[in-house]
Scaffold this active site. Structure first.
Site, PDB file in Angstrom:
ATOM      1  N   ASP A  48      12.536   5.749  -5.590  1.00  0.00           N
ATOM      2  CA  ASP A  48      12.911   6.813  -6.520  1.00  0.00           C
ATOM      3  C   ASP A  48      13.391   8.012  -5.689  1.00  0.00           C
ATOM      4  O   ASP A  48      13.562   7.901  -4.457  1.00  0.00           O
ATOM      5  CB  ASP A  48      11.758   7.150  -7.486  1.00  0.00           C
ATOM      6  CG  ASP A  48      10.629   7.936  -6.833  1.00  0.00           C
ATOM      7  OD1 ASP A  48      10.658   8.148  -5.598  1.00  0.00           O
ATOM      8  OD2 ASP A  48       9.706   8.356  -7.566  1.00  0.00           O
ATOM      9  N   CYS A 104       8.178   5.566  -3.197  1.00  0.00           N
ATOM     10  CA  CYS A 104       8.259   6.734  -4.069  1.00  0.00           C
ATOM     11  C   CYS A 104       7.620   7.893  -3.311  1.00  0.00           C
ATOM     12  O   CYS A 104       7.428   7.798  -2.092  1.00  0.00           O
ATOM     13  CB  CYS A 104       7.626   6.477  -5.444  1.00  0.00           C
ATOM     14  SG  CYS A 104       5.841   6.218  -5.454  1.00  0.00           S
ATOM     15  N   HIS A 129      -3.798 -10.718   5.947  1.00  0.00           N
ATOM     16  CA  HIS A 129      -4.839 -11.070   4.978  1.00  0.00           C
ATOM     17  C   HIS A 129      -4.311 -11.224   3.550  1.00  0.00           C
ATOM     18  O   HIS A 129      -4.837 -12.022   2.782  1.00  0.00           O
ATOM     19  CB  HIS A 129      -5.944 -10.011   4.970  1.00  0.00           C
ATOM     20  CG  HIS A 129      -6.786 -10.028   6.202  1.00  0.00           C
ATOM     21  ND1 HIS A 129      -7.972  -9.332   6.302  1.00  0.00           N
ATOM     22  CD2 HIS A 129      -6.616 -10.664   7.399  1.00  0.00           C
ATOM     23  CE1 HIS A 129      -8.502  -9.533   7.506  1.00  0.00           C
ATOM     24  NE2 HIS A 129      -7.695 -10.320   8.198  1.00  0.00           N
ATOM     25  N   HIS A 171      -8.176 -16.505   3.400  1.00  0.00           N
ATOM     26  CA  HIS A 171      -7.314 -15.540   2.713  1.00  0.00           C
ATOM     27  C   HIS A 171      -6.448 -16.234   1.658  1.00  0.00           C
ATOM     28  O   HIS A 171      -6.140 -15.657   0.620  1.00  0.00           O
ATOM     29  CB  HIS A 171      -6.446 -14.791   3.723  1.00  0.00           C
ATOM     30  CG  HIS A 171      -7.259 -14.125   4.784  1.00  0.00           C
ATOM     31  ND1 HIS A 171      -8.147 -13.109   4.501  1.00  0.00           N
ATOM     32  CD2 HIS A 171      -7.351 -14.350   6.121  1.00  0.00           C
ATOM     33  CE1 HIS A 171      -8.749 -12.730   5.626  1.00  0.00           C
ATOM     34  NE2 HIS A 171      -8.285 -13.471   6.612  1.00  0.00           N
ATOM     35  N   THR A 208       4.547   9.163  -3.233  1.00  0.00           N
ATOM     36  CA  THR A 208       3.277   8.774  -2.615  1.00  0.00           C
ATOM     37  C   THR A 208       3.208   7.291  -2.274  1.00  0.00           C
ATOM     38  O   THR A 208       2.332   6.877  -1.515  1.00  0.00           O
ATOM     39  CB  THR A 208       2.119   9.051  -3.593  1.00  0.00           C
ATOM     40  OG1 THR A 208       2.375   8.298  -4.793  1.00  0.00           O
ATOM     41  CG2 THR A 208       2.004  10.533  -3.917  1.00  0.00           C
TER      42      THR A 208
END
Ligand code: RB5
Length: 150
Positions: free
Chosen positions: A8, A65, A98, A133, A67
């Site tokens: 964004d 974005c 993992h 995993h 954050t």
């Protein structure tokens, strides 16, 4: 290798620096936008990148974005996507080892460019470790099936 990338407005500038960084590693980049700093909504770009990955048009994706939080939440709504929000190269390595993260999420307003590049490199250079995993990833897939996502 082909990587889809999308952001964004909060991730636009970092996306623009990561594209030549990826190309410098001989990676073909599919740029899903956005293409300016004009305000847009991150779910649009999360879904665009996620679909390129699950449809096999890209081997993996990067979403950005401000954050990294919103765009990772949105990308993870697409069945088959394992988007990992990372803030350090160590997290990026573990996201592949993992979690076999097929989408890396970054915060354009959180990470310095050099740290973001180090995260991308760490994620690309790591390998999924399988074994226990894989069992856990199968359980994540079962959650999608149980909730009729597929
Ligand atoms: C946009 O202002 C901002 O909310 C977005 O980039 C992101 O940080 C959301 O999680």
């Amino acid at each position: 290798m082909k990587i889809a990338i999308g952001a964004d407005h909060g991730g636009f500038e970092l996306k623009q620096t990561l594209i030549p960084f990826l190309q410098g590693r001989d990676i073909e980049v599919l740029d899903a936008g956005t293409y300016s700093t004009e305000s847009v909504d991150y779910p649009t770009y999360a879904e665009a990148v996620a679909l390129l990955v699950v449809n096999g048009e890209a081997d993996a994706g990067i979403v950005i974005c401000g954050t990294g939080i919103g765009i990772s939440i949105a990308a993870n709504k697409v069945p088959g996507i394992r988007a990992a929000l990372v803030t350090s190269p160590a997290m990026a390595t573990l996201a592949k080892q993992h979690n076999n993260a097929n989408v890396l999420a970054l915060g354009g307003r959180i990470l310095a460019q050099e740290v973001a590049e180090a995260c991308v490199a760490a994620w690309l250079d790591a390998s999924f470790e399988g074994e226990r995993h894989l069992r856990r990833l199968d359980k994540i897939s079962a959650i999608e099936t149980n909730h009729h996502c597929r």
